[in-house]
Every structure is written in structure tokens, then in C-alpha cells.
Write a protein that holds these residues in place. Structure first.
Motif, PDB file in Angstrom:
ATOM      1  N   MET A 198       0.960  -0.972  -0.078  1.00  0.00           N
ATOM      2  CA  MET A 198       0.012  -0.003  -0.026  1.00  0.00           C
ATOM      3  C   MET A 198       0.687   1.262   0.035  1.00  0.00           C
ATOM      4  SD  MET A 198      -2.949  -1.136  -0.132  1.00  0.00           S
ATOM      5  CE  MET A 198      -4.247   0.098   0.387  1.00  0.00           C
ATOM      6  N   LEU A 199       1.000   1.703  -1.099  1.00  0.00           N
ATOM      7  CA  LEU A 199       1.860   3.203  -1.447  1.00  0.00           C
ATOM      8  C   LEU A 199       1.280   4.382  -1.035  1.00  0.00           C
ATOM      9  CD1 LEU A 199       3.632   2.009  -4.551  1.00  0.00           C
ATOM     10  CD2 LEU A 199       4.410   2.022  -2.258  1.00  0.00           C
ATOM     11  N   GLY A 200      -0.090   4.300  -0.868  1.00  0.00           N
ATOM     12  CA  GLY A 200      -0.760   5.543  -0.726  1.00  0.00           C
ATOM     13  C   GLY A 200      -0.698   6.292  -1.978  1.00  0.00           C
ATOM     14  N   TRP A 201      -1.075   7.697  -1.941  1.00  0.00           N
ATOM     15  CA  TRP A 201      -1.407   8.521  -3.177  1.00  0.00           C
ATOM     16  C   TRP A 201       0.233   8.792  -3.803  1.00  0.00           C
ATOM     17  CZ3 TRP A 201      -5.779   8.199  -5.336  1.00  0.00           C
ATOM     18  CH2 TRP A 201      -6.996   8.078  -4.624  1.00  0.00           C
ATOM     19  N   ILE A 202       0.366   8.413  -4.844  1.00  0.00           N
ATOM     20  CA  ILE A 202       1.724   8.959  -5.588  1.00  0.00           C
ATOM     21  C   ILE A 202       1.459   9.838  -6.668  1.00  0.00           C
ATOM     22  CG2 ILE A 202       2.709   6.545  -4.905  1.00  0.00           C
ATOM     23  CD1 ILE A 202       2.373   5.933  -7.835  1.00  0.00           C
ATOM     24  N   ARG A 203       2.500  10.714  -7.200  1.00  0.00           N
ATOM     25  CA  ARG A 203       2.411  11.305  -8.061  1.00  0.00           C
ATOM     26  C   ARG A 203       3.684  11.190  -9.056  1.00  0.00           C
ATOM     27  NH1 ARG A 203       3.048  14.755  -3.686  1.00  0.00           N
ATOM     28  NH2 ARG A 203       4.977  15.906  -4.049  1.00  0.00           N
ATOM     29  N   LYS A 204       3.761  11.826 -10.131  1.00  0.00           N
ATOM     30  CA  LYS A 204       4.799  11.412 -11.202  1.00  0.00           C
ATOM     31  C   LYS A 204       6.020  12.166 -10.574  1.00  0.00           C
ATOM     32  CE  LYS A 204       1.779  10.409 -15.320  1.00  0.00           C
ATOM     33  NZ  LYS A 204       1.530  10.969 -16.642  1.00  0.00           N
ATOM     34  N   ALA A 251      -5.245  15.144 -10.130  1.00  0.00           N
ATOM     35  CA  ALA A 251      -4.001  15.829  -9.781  1.00  0.00           C
ATOM     36  C   ALA A 251      -3.847  16.863  -9.009  1.00  0.00           C
ATOM     37  CB  ALA A 251      -3.120  15.644 -10.831  1.00  0.00           C
ATOM     38  N   ALA A 252      -2.935  17.240  -8.080  1.00  0.00           N
ATOM     39  CA  ALA A 252      -3.072  18.555  -7.317  1.00  0.00           C
ATOM     40  C   ALA A 252      -2.148  19.122  -8.126  1.00  0.00           C
ATOM     41  CB  ALA A 252      -2.682  18.229  -5.873  1.00  0.00           C
ATOM     42  N   PHE A 253      -2.092  20.591  -7.958  1.00  0.00           N
ATOM     43  CA  PHE A 253      -0.959  21.239  -8.634  1.00  0.00           C
ATOM     44  C   PHE A 253      -0.690  22.686  -7.320  1.00  0.00           C
ATOM     45  CE2 PHE A 253      -4.861  23.604 -10.225  1.00  0.00           C
ATOM     46  CZ  PHE A 253      -4.496  24.958  -9.987  1.00  0.00           C
ATOM     47  N   LEU A 254       0.601  23.021  -7.499  1.00  0.00           N
ATOM     48  CA  LEU A 254       1.275  23.720  -6.820  1.00  0.00           C
ATOM     49  C   LEU A 254       2.020  24.870  -7.693  1.00  0.00           C
ATOM     50  CD1 LEU A 254       2.177  25.267  -4.241  1.00  0.00           C
ATOM     51  CD2 LEU A 254       3.927  23.409  -4.076  1.00  0.00           C
ATOM     52  N   HIS A 255       1.669  25.887  -7.863  1.00  0.00           N
ATOM     53  CA  HIS A 255       2.163  26.976  -8.625  1.00  0.00           C
ATOM     54  C   HIS A 255       2.769  28.281  -7.954  1.00  0.00           C
ATOM     55  CE1 HIS A 255       0.623  25.245 -12.491  1.00  0.00           C
ATOM     56  NE2 HIS A 255      -0.569  25.192 -11.973  1.00  0.00           N
ATOM     57  N   ASP A 256       3.920  28.466  -8.537  1.00  0.00           N
ATOM     58  CA  ASP A 256       4.277  29.973  -7.862  1.00  0.00           C
ATOM     59  C   ASP A 256       3.533  31.154  -8.610  1.00  0.00           C
ATOM     60  OD1 ASP A 256       6.204  29.213  -5.998  1.00  0.00           O
ATOM     61  OD2 ASP A 256       8.063  29.421  -7.468  1.00  0.00           O
ATOM     62  N   MET A 257       3.106  31.865  -7.815  1.00  0.00           N
ATOM     63  CA  MET A 257       2.494  33.203  -8.342  1.00  0.00           C
ATOM     64  C   MET A 257       3.123  34.667  -8.256  1.00  0.00           C
ATOM     65  SD  MET A 257      -1.491  34.732  -7.357  1.00  0.00           S
ATOM     66  CE  MET A 257      -2.166  33.417  -8.428  1.00  0.00           C
ATOM     67  N   ARG A 258       3.209  35.374  -9.214  1.00  0.00           N
ATOM     68  CA  ARG A 258       3.923  36.605  -9.085  1.00  0.00           C
ATOM     69  C   ARG A 258       3.090  37.365  -8.114  1.00  0.00           C
ATOM     70  NH1 ARG A 258       3.045  36.919 -14.452  1.00  0.00           N
ATOM     71  NH2 ARG A 258       2.885  39.076 -14.196  1.00  0.00           N
ATOM     72  N   PRO A 259       3.719  38.363  -7.512  1.00  0.00           N
ATOM     73  CA  PRO A 259       3.117  39.377  -6.580  1.00  0.00           C
ATOM     74  C   PRO A 259       1.833  40.099  -7.551  1.00  0.00           C
ATOM     75  CG  PRO A 259       5.288  39.263  -6.124  1.00  0.00           C
ATOM     76  CD  PRO A 259       5.213  38.472  -7.267  1.00  0.00           C
ATOM     77  N   GLU A 260       2.455  40.683  -8.435  1.00  0.00           N
ATOM     78  CA  GLU A 260       1.654  41.496  -9.435  1.00  0.00           C
ATOM     79  C   GLU A 260       0.146  40.723  -9.692  1.00  0.00           C
ATOM     80  OE1 GLU A 260       5.851  42.343 -10.336  1.00  0.00           O
ATOM     81  OE2 GLU A 260       4.657  40.562 -10.227  1.00  0.00           O
ATOM     82  N   GLU A 261       0.377  39.353  -9.827  1.00  0.00           N
ATOM     83  CA  GLU A 261      -0.738  38.787 -10.408  1.00  0.00           C
ATOM     84  C   GLU A 261      -1.780  38.607  -8.980  1.00  0.00           C
ATOM     85  OE1 GLU A 261      -1.846  34.079 -12.097  1.00  0.00           O
ATOM     86  OE2 GLU A 261       0.223  34.736 -11.859  1.00  0.00           O
ATOM     87  N   LEU A 262      -1.118  38.467  -7.931  1.00  0.00           N
ATOM     88  CA  LEU A 262      -1.973  38.434  -6.596  1.00  0.00           C
ATOM     89  C   LEU A 262      -2.456  39.742  -6.615  1.00  0.00           C
ATOM     90  CD1 LEU A 262      -2.930  37.325  -3.858  1.00  0.00           C
ATOM     91  CD2 LEU A 262      -0.855  37.954  -2.896  1.00  0.00           C
ATOM     92  N   GLN A 286       3.312  22.767   0.048  1.00  0.00           N
ATOM     93  CA  GLN A 286       3.832  21.258  -0.195  1.00  0.00           C
ATOM     94  C   GLN A 286       3.295  20.327   0.878  1.00  0.00           C
ATOM     95  OE1 GLN A 286       7.932  21.813  -0.536  1.00  0.00           O
ATOM     96  NE2 GLN A 286       8.141  21.854  -2.512  1.00  0.00           N
ATOM     97  N   TRP A 287       3.297  20.760   2.117  1.00  0.00           N
ATOM     98  CA  TRP A 287       2.376  20.051   3.131  1.00  0.00           C
ATOM     99  C   TRP A 287       1.196  19.890   2.879  1.00  0.00           C
ATOM    100  CZ3 TRP A 287      -0.870  20.853   6.906  1.00  0.00           C
ATOM    101  CH2 TRP A 287      -1.282  19.894   7.928  1.00  0.00           C
ATOM    102  N   LEU A 288       0.552  20.868   2.529  1.00  0.00           N
ATOM    103  CA  LEU A 288      -0.732  20.877   2.271  1.00  0.00           C
ATOM    104  C   LEU A 288      -1.327  20.098   1.237  1.00  0.00           C
ATOM    105  CD1 LEU A 288      -1.659  24.805   2.674  1.00  0.00           C
ATOM    106  CD2 LEU A 288      -2.484  23.180   4.312  1.00  0.00           C
ATOM    107  N   GLN A 289      -0.488  20.238   0.310  1.00  0.00           N
ATOM    108  CA  GLN A 289      -0.627  18.979  -1.048  1.00  0.00           C
ATOM    109  C   GLN A 289      -0.853  17.884  -0.443  1.00  0.00           C
ATOM    110  OE1 GLN A 289       2.399  19.356  -3.929  1.00  0.00           O
ATOM    111  NE2 GLN A 289       0.751  19.467  -5.570  1.00  0.00           N
ATOM    112  N   THR A 290       0.049  17.313   0.485  1.00  0.00           N
ATOM    113  CA  THR A 290      -0.175  16.066   1.014  1.00  0.00           C
ATOM    114  C   THR A 290      -1.333  15.704   1.770  1.00  0.00           C
ATOM    115  OG1 THR A 290       1.079  16.301   3.228  1.00  0.00           O
ATOM    116  CG2 THR A 290       2.550  15.971   1.231  1.00  0.00           C
ATOM    117  N   GLN A 291      -1.971  16.697   2.280  1.00  0.00           N
ATOM    118  CA  GLN A 291      -3.231  16.513   2.936  1.00  0.00           C
ATOM    119  C   GLN A 291      -4.258  16.854   2.185  1.00  0.00           C
ATOM    120  OE1 GLN A 291      -2.850  15.913   6.413  1.00  0.00           O
ATOM    121  NE2 GLN A 291      -0.916  15.761   5.538  1.00  0.00           N
ATOM    122  N   GLY A 292      -4.151  16.754   0.719  1.00  0.00           N
ATOM    123  CA  GLY A 292      -5.204  16.631  -0.300  1.00  0.00           C
ATOM    124  C   GLY A 292      -5.987  17.785  -0.708  1.00  0.00           C
TER     125      GLY A 292
END
Length: 160
Positions: free
Chosen positions: A1-7, A46-57, A129-135
Motif C-alpha cells: 500500500m503506497l498511498g497516493w503517488i504522483r509522477k 492531480a493536485a497542482f502547486l504554482h508559484d504566483m507573481r506578486p503582481e498577479e496576486l 507542499q505539506w498542504l498538498q499531502t493533506q489533499g
């Protein structure tokens, strides 16, 4: 049982088999570690994690509905937040992780867009990154943190 894996986590041969295997069917795969039996029991988006530029925020924050549909997390210490902050971000100091970590999935909605901020973007990336592991599915790390936000998007916010 590996749990959830990602590429990118396992050897290529195993990953290829895992991501192409039909659900519930046992498949064989050979890697440099030997033969393996693999059975994919379920799939998830699939979950994603992106860097966001301050101007975009800053552009997003101009929309009055943005703070209602997004979750804004500031992982800096409370004394840092007193010096400089962005309206709408809720404090989740990384040093108090033991208090908020176990209940984060009930405090926040893992399916909502979640934006994470710190001073320079390092602690926020760690937290995201930790939040990503929490779903949590859709995560944005504010690149350069509040420091770059102040320099590039809103110079009314103090730097420190």
C-alpha cells in the motif's frame, strides 16, 4: 500500500505501469529492483502547486469576490504579520503547526484555491507542499513573499 503517488516520485518503469494500469487489475512490472505486482485501487485528480507573481496576486485582490472564493494563508509569525500584512490573509504561523496542522482540513476546504504567503516565499512553499499531502488540490505560493509583494505590487506595505 503506497498511498497516493504522483509522477516523479518512483522509478520510470513503475510509474508508467501505475499511471496506465486499469483500476483494480493486477499488473506485473519489472524495474531495476526486480519484479513487482501492482494494483491501482482508485484515482484522484492531480493536485497542482504554482508559484504566483506578486503582481498577479494584486490583480486578483482587486476583485471583491476573490476573498470569498479563495483561501488566503499567511504562515509568518504573528509579530511579522503585525509589521506588514495583506488584507484577507489568515494567520497560520508555521511555528504553531502542531496546533493548526491536525485540523487544517476541517478549518479549510481542500478543494478551494489556496494561496500561501510568507516573508520571502520559502516557508510558504514548505507549507503549500505539506498542504498538498493533506489533499489540497489547487495551491499557489506567492513568489518572493510579502517582501516582493511590497516592492513589486503595493509599496504601501512595509518591508522588513
Amino acid at each position: 500500500m503506497l498511498g497516493w503517488i504522483r509522477k516523479g516520485q518512483l522509478v520510470p518503469e513503475f510509474e508508467e505501469a501505475a499511471f496506465s494500469a486499469p483500476l483494480n487489475k493486477v499488473v506485473r512490472v519489472k524495474t531495476k529492483f526486480g519484479w513487482h505486482l501492482l494494483q491501482a485501487l482508485s484515482e484522484r485528480d492531480a493536485a497542482f502547486l504554482h508559484d504566483m507573481r506578486p503582481e498577479e496576486l494584486q490583480r486578483l485582490l482587486q476583485d471583491p469576490n476573490f476573498c470569498e472564493v479563495a483561501q488566503l494563508i499567511d504562515v509568518r509569525e504573528l509579530d511579522e504579520i503585525e509589521i506588514a500584512s495583506i488584507k484577507g490573509f489568515k494567520a497560520y504561523p508555521l511555528s504553531q503547526f502542531g496546533l493548526w496542522g491536525p485540523q487544517i482540513s476541517s478549518d479549510l476546504d481542500p478543494s478551494k484555491d489556496t494561496y500561501v504567503l510568507c516573508h520571502h516565499g520559502v516557508r510558504s512553499l514548505q507549507a503549500a507542499q505539506w498542504l498538498q499531502t493533506q489533499g489540497f488540490r489547487k495551491l499557489y505560493n506567492i513568489a518572493g513573499g510579502i517582501h516582493q509583494y511590497s516592492l513589486r505590487a503595493d509599496n504601501s506595505i512595509r518591508t522588513y
